[in-house]
Design a protein around this motif. Structure first.
Motif, PDB file in Angstrom:
ATOM      1  N   ARG A 195     -15.043   6.623   7.699  1.00  0.00           N
ATOM      2  CA  ARG A 195     -14.711   7.526   6.587  1.00  0.00           C
ATOM      3  C   ARG A 195     -14.004   6.776   5.455  1.00  0.00           C
ATOM      4  NH1 ARG A 195     -13.471  11.261  10.745  1.00  0.00           N
ATOM      5  NH2 ARG A 195     -11.235  10.784  10.604  1.00  0.00           N
ATOM      6  N   LEU A 196     -13.112   5.847   5.829  1.00  0.00           N
ATOM      7  CA  LEU A 196     -12.379   5.093   4.810  1.00  0.00           C
ATOM      8  C   LEU A 196     -13.315   4.264   3.948  1.00  0.00           C
ATOM      9  CD1 LEU A 196      -9.211   3.749   6.673  1.00  0.00           C
ATOM     10  CD2 LEU A 196      -9.337   5.548   4.971  1.00  0.00           C
ATOM     11  N   TYR A 197     -14.245   3.562   4.616  1.00  0.00           N
ATOM     12  CA  TYR A 197     -15.116   2.644   3.891  1.00  0.00           C
ATOM     13  C   TYR A 197     -16.416   3.300   3.424  1.00  0.00           C
ATOM     14  CZ  TYR A 197     -12.045  -1.238   4.983  1.00  0.00           C
ATOM     15  OH  TYR A 197     -10.956  -2.079   5.045  1.00  0.00           O
ATOM     16  N   GLY A 198     -16.575   4.588   3.750  1.00  0.00           N
ATOM     17  CA  GLY A 198     -17.778   5.292   3.336  1.00  0.00           C
ATOM     18  C   GLY A 198     -17.917   5.414   1.829  1.00  0.00           C
ATOM     19  N   PHE A 199     -16.805   5.203   1.092  1.00  0.00           N
ATOM     20  CA  PHE A 199     -16.861   5.250  -0.368  1.00  0.00           C
ATOM     21  C   PHE A 199     -17.499   3.992  -0.950  1.00  0.00           C
ATOM     22  CE2 PHE A 199     -13.063   7.708   0.864  1.00  0.00           C
ATOM     23  CZ  PHE A 199     -13.387   8.918   0.304  1.00  0.00           C
ATOM     24  N   GLU A 200     -17.383   2.888  -0.216  1.00  0.00           N
ATOM     25  CA  GLU A 200     -17.801   1.598  -0.759  1.00  0.00           C
ATOM     26  C   GLU A 200     -18.968   0.955  -0.011  1.00  0.00           C
ATOM     27  OE1 GLU A 200     -16.802  -0.181  -3.314  1.00  0.00           O
ATOM     28  OE2 GLU A 200     -15.299   1.221  -4.033  1.00  0.00           O
ATOM     29  N   ILE A 201     -19.110   1.260   1.275  1.00  0.00           N
ATOM     30  CA  ILE A 201     -20.053   0.511   2.102  1.00  0.00           C
ATOM     31  C   ILE A 201     -21.013   1.442   2.823  1.00  0.00           C
ATOM     32  CG2 ILE A 201     -20.189  -0.865   4.224  1.00  0.00           C
ATOM     33  CD1 ILE A 201     -17.868  -2.451   3.296  1.00  0.00           C
ATOM     34  N   ASP A 202     -22.276   1.036   2.862  1.00  0.00           N
ATOM     35  CA  ASP A 202     -23.279   1.691   3.699  1.00  0.00           C
ATOM     36  C   ASP A 202     -23.379   0.854   4.970  1.00  0.00           C
ATOM     37  OD1 ASP A 202     -25.697   2.408   4.966  1.00  0.00           O
ATOM     38  OD2 ASP A 202     -26.439   3.259   3.084  1.00  0.00           O
ATOM     39  N   PRO A 253       6.321   9.817  -0.783  1.00  0.00           N
ATOM     40  CA  PRO A 253       7.596  10.475  -0.434  1.00  0.00           C
ATOM     41  C   PRO A 253       7.431  11.941  -0.057  1.00  0.00           C
ATOM     42  CG  PRO A 253       7.895   9.080  -2.359  1.00  0.00           C
ATOM     43  CD  PRO A 253       6.421   9.082  -2.066  1.00  0.00           C
ATOM     44  N   ASN A 254       6.395  12.621  -0.579  1.00  0.00           N
ATOM     45  CA  ASN A 254       6.190  14.041  -0.246  1.00  0.00           C
ATOM     46  C   ASN A 254       5.380  14.242   1.032  1.00  0.00           C
ATOM     47  OD1 ASN A 254       3.597  13.394  -0.969  1.00  0.00           O
ATOM     48  ND2 ASN A 254       3.484  14.771  -2.731  1.00  0.00           N
ATOM     49  N   GLY A 255       5.009  13.135   1.705  1.00  0.00           N
ATOM     50  CA  GLY A 255       4.287  13.235   2.969  1.00  0.00           C
ATOM     51  C   GLY A 255       2.789  13.064   2.864  1.00  0.00           C
ATOM     52  N   ALA A 256       2.239  13.098   1.647  1.00  0.00           N
ATOM     53  CA  ALA A 256       0.801  12.871   1.464  1.00  0.00           C
ATOM     54  C   ALA A 256       0.465  11.427   1.818  1.00  0.00           C
ATOM     55  CB  ALA A 256       0.390  13.183   0.029  1.00  0.00           C
ATOM     56  N   VAL A 257      -0.806  11.187   2.180  1.00  0.00           N
ATOM     57  CA  VAL A 257      -1.225   9.862   2.639  1.00  0.00           C
ATOM     58  C   VAL A 257      -2.464   9.420   1.874  1.00  0.00           C
ATOM     59  CG1 VAL A 257      -2.165   8.581   4.605  1.00  0.00           C
ATOM     60  CG2 VAL A 257      -0.233  10.124   4.944  1.00  0.00           C
ATOM     61  N   GLY A 258      -2.522   8.140   1.554  1.00  0.00           N
ATOM     62  CA  GLY A 258      -3.700   7.565   0.924  1.00  0.00           C
ATOM     63  C   GLY A 258      -3.894   6.133   1.401  1.00  0.00           C
ATOM     64  N   TYR A 259      -5.065   5.554   1.113  1.00  0.00           N
ATOM     65  CA  TYR A 259      -5.367   4.173   1.477  1.00  0.00           C
ATOM     66  C   TYR A 259      -5.673   3.389   0.203  1.00  0.00           C
ATOM     67  CZ  TYR A 259      -5.342   5.440   6.377  1.00  0.00           C
ATOM     68  OH  TYR A 259      -4.953   5.868   7.620  1.00  0.00           O
ATOM     69  N   PHE A 260      -5.024   2.202   0.090  1.00  0.00           N
ATOM     70  CA  PHE A 260      -5.050   1.468  -1.159  1.00  0.00           C
ATOM     71  C   PHE A 260      -5.324  -0.009  -0.927  1.00  0.00           C
ATOM     72  CE2 PHE A 260      -2.516   5.229  -1.707  1.00  0.00           C
ATOM     73  CZ  PHE A 260      -2.880   5.709  -2.950  1.00  0.00           C
ATOM     74  N   THR A 261      -5.925  -0.634  -1.925  1.00  0.00           N
ATOM     75  CA  THR A 261      -6.129  -2.073  -1.899  1.00  0.00           C
ATOM     76  C   THR A 261      -4.781  -2.763  -2.087  1.00  0.00           C
ATOM     77  OG1 THR A 261      -6.443  -2.277  -4.289  1.00  0.00           O
ATOM     78  CG2 THR A 261      -8.397  -1.715  -2.963  1.00  0.00           C
ATOM     79  N   GLU A 268     -10.411   5.901  -2.439  1.00  0.00           N
ATOM     80  CA  GLU A 268     -11.083   7.193  -2.477  1.00  0.00           C
ATOM     81  C   GLU A 268     -11.881   7.382  -3.763  1.00  0.00           C
ATOM     82  OE1 GLU A 268      -8.460  10.396  -1.688  1.00  0.00           O
ATOM     83  OE2 GLU A 268      -7.703   9.534   0.178  1.00  0.00           O
ATOM     84  N   ARG A 269     -13.020   8.007  -3.595  1.00  0.00           N
ATOM     85  CA  ARG A 269     -13.873   8.385  -4.711  1.00  0.00           C
ATOM     86  C   ARG A 269     -14.066   9.897  -4.657  1.00  0.00           C
ATOM     87  NH1 ARG A 269     -12.917   3.772  -5.359  1.00  0.00           N
ATOM     88  NH2 ARG A 269     -14.295   2.042  -5.903  1.00  0.00           N
ATOM     89  N   LYS A 398     -22.237   5.902 -10.049  1.00  0.00           N
ATOM     90  CA  LYS A 398     -20.874   5.389 -10.177  1.00  0.00           C
ATOM     91  C   LYS A 398     -19.907   6.561 -10.225  1.00  0.00           C
ATOM     92  CE  LYS A 398     -22.175   1.101 -10.531  1.00  0.00           C
ATOM     93  NZ  LYS A 398     -21.917   0.128  -9.433  1.00  0.00           N
ATOM     94  N   LEU A 399     -19.016   6.595  -9.245  1.00  0.00           N
ATOM     95  CA  LEU A 399     -18.079   7.717  -9.147  1.00  0.00           C
ATOM     96  C   LEU A 399     -16.665   7.271  -9.487  1.00  0.00           C
ATOM     97  CD1 LEU A 399     -19.466   9.127  -5.805  1.00  0.00           C
ATOM     98  CD2 LEU A 399     -19.668  10.221  -8.035  1.00  0.00           C
ATOM     99  N   PRO A 400     -15.884   8.120 -10.129  1.00  0.00           N
ATOM    100  CA  PRO A 400     -14.507   7.749 -10.485  1.00  0.00           C
ATOM    101  C   PRO A 400     -13.615   7.632  -9.256  1.00  0.00           C
ATOM    102  CG  PRO A 400     -14.919  10.056 -10.968  1.00  0.00           C
ATOM    103  CD  PRO A 400     -16.238   9.473 -10.584  1.00  0.00           C
ATOM    104  N   SER A 401     -12.667   6.694  -9.314  1.00  0.00           N
ATOM    105  CA  SER A 401     -11.694   6.523  -8.237  1.00  0.00           C
ATOM    106  C   SER A 401     -10.511   7.443  -8.455  1.00  0.00           C
ATOM    107  CB  SER A 401     -11.197   5.071  -8.193  1.00  0.00           C
ATOM    108  OG  SER A 401     -12.249   4.172  -7.986  1.00  0.00           O
ATOM    109  N   ALA A 402      -9.769   7.652  -7.375  1.00  0.00           N
ATOM    110  CA  ALA A 402      -8.504   8.365  -7.512  1.00  0.00           C
ATOM    111  C   ALA A 402      -7.539   7.494  -8.321  1.00  0.00           C
ATOM    112  CB  ALA A 402      -7.933   8.683  -6.139  1.00  0.00           C
ATOM    113  N   ALA A 403      -6.525   8.087  -8.876  1.00  0.00           N
ATOM    114  CA  ALA A 403      -5.582   7.361  -9.727  1.00  0.00           C
ATOM    115  C   ALA A 403      -4.864   6.268  -8.934  1.00  0.00           C
ATOM    116  CB  ALA A 403      -4.569   8.330 -10.317  1.00  0.00           C
TER     117      ALA A 403
END
Length: 431
Positions: A195-202, A253-261, A268-269, A398-403
């Motif tokens: 799921r993590l790499y599904g945005f970038e890799i087939d 800090p608010n408990g949300a989670v993301g994955y970043f380079t 995320e896209r 081409k899809l936009p990335s999250a901020a």
């Protein structure tokens, strides 16, 4: 039904009672010696399951009552009642056992290969049950036993799990899924990784033999050191001749989670590139000879072939606009992601639970299962991406990335990243 008699001891005459005290002392001495020489020892769960609660109880059961310890490996549809009746336990006693068991567990039927353990007392008056243990899962078991008042009691025992981070580095040689399994990576982590790499890799086309993958994730071990559950991926990496994608888990800090380079850019896209894992791209977007109609026609989607029943995921968060039969598309789902983006999923064999018009779905959530309904020559998913009302090629769009991370979040991310790198270095050193 699989049955195995683990042990049996016939009744002994009262003339042997004088042997109990010295044997008890020897047993206690040996038990203490064993615990000193074995760092792990026996957990309380094991003691209950092995009927070794105390040395006194062990000797009493072995020398005075005569007992058979029996292990069952159930088949689908088996029941506790059937097992007890097969052991010729009286019906009134079976009722008492079942009433006690129901206080903690609905035991109407058993799963395939679910384990049940019995300790049966055998004497001239017939059989009776002294203990019943049902394994619910890898960490929880239910015990029914006779107390000092000769009444059945029930106790639920759950093993205490300890979180321990686990690092795996491996080389792909037979595809991502076979390689992960061979390396001991659990299926839940493989799915999270995909799921993590599904945005970038087939995974079917972009990864090749000799590509490298690394994953650092949470495991939860029981008191015997066996992994019973997995948690979050903390760090992951894919490296091949074309790209090297490294991801760090970051908790806001608010408990949300993301994955970043490493630079703090989100992986995320708006939409995932492929909404299904382990499928083969069987038909691309563009003009082709239609397999049923027989003439050249614009194919405004991407087809993925896989086995019937393969889970299909929502490629992005949104609201289900349609879930039902749609002519040649067969069983069909449409998800509205925003005022701009919409995705369609066709030829499904079935819908996931709760998927109906108006339902909110999250990215990566299973929405249905691959099939061959409607105008279809074989099992596949027909996937469409609609942008501003027009169908687009999902594989080249081409899809936009999250901020990206900024300000304090960027500073906090750098701290978490350094901590993760330190934990990885420690895990590698221990290996």
């Amino acid at each position: 039904m699989y049955r195995k008699i683990l042990s049996y001891r016939p009744s002994y005459k009262p003339s042997l009672v004088f042997l109990i005290v010295p044997i008890l002392l020897i047993f206690i001495f040996l038990a203490k010696s064993f615990e000193q020489n074995n760092g792990e020892g026996l957990s309380k769960n094991q003691e209950l399951e092995d009927n070794l609660t105390t040395a006194k109880d062990f000797l009493f059961n072995q020398f005075n009552s005569g007992a058979a310890k029996i292990e069952y490996k159930a088949r689908n549809g088996d029941s506790i009642q059937r097992i007890l009746y097969e052991q010729r336990i009286p019906s009134n006693e079976v009722n008492n056992v079942m009433n006690a068991l129901r206080r903690e567990y609905n035991a109407s039927t058993l799963r395939n290969e679910q384990k049940v353990y019995l300790v049966i007392k055998k004497d001239k008056n017939g059989n009776s049950l002294s203990r019943l243990t049902v394994n619910i899962d890898g960490i929880t078991s239910i015990h029914v036993f006779l107390n000092k008042d000769n009444v059945y009691e029930t106790k639920r025992i759950t093993k205490i799990l300890t979180k321990k981070n686990h690092f795996v580095e491996t080389t792909i040689d037979r595809g991502i899924y076979s390689t992960a399994k061979q390396s001991g990576i659990e299926n839940s982590i493989v799915a999270q990784f995909a799921r993590l790499y599904g945005f970038e890799i087939d995974f079917q086309r972009d990864l090749r033999n000799n590509d490298k993958i690394k994953v650092f994730y949470e495991r939860f071990l029981d008191d015997d050191g066996v992994a019973q559950r997995t948690g979050n991926i903390i760090y992951s990496e894919i490296k091949n001749s074309d790209k090297n994608i490294i991801l760090y888990r970051y908790e806001y800090p608010n408990g949300a989670v993301g994955y970043f380079t490493p630079e703090g850019k989100s992986i995320e896209r708006t939409l995932m590139r492929t909404p299904i894992n382990g499928a083969k791209l069987s038909s691309r977007y563009g003009f082709r000879i239609h397999p049923i109609l027989g003439y050249n026609l614009m194919h405004q989607g991407t087809d993925f072939a896989a086995a019937v029943g393969t889970p299909v995921m929502a490629s992005g968060a949104g609201v289900v606009e349609y879930a039902g039969w749609k002519g040649g598309y067969g069983k069909f789902v449409t998800i509205r992601h925003s005022s701009t983006y919409q995705t369609n999923y066709a030829h499904l064999s079935d819908y996931a639970k709760g998927i109906r018009r108006g339902a909110r779905v999250q990215q990566g959530q299973v929405i249905g299962y691959l099939g061959s309904t409607g105008s279809s020559t074989g099992p596949h998913l027909h996937y469409e991406v609609v942008v501003g009302g027009k169908k687009q090629n999902s594989q080249t769009l081409k899809l936009p990335s999250a901020a990206p991370l900024e300000g304090n979040n960027k500073n906090f991310f750098e701290l978490q990243k350094r901590n993760i790198e330190s934990l990885i270095a420690e895990a590698v050193k221990k290996k």
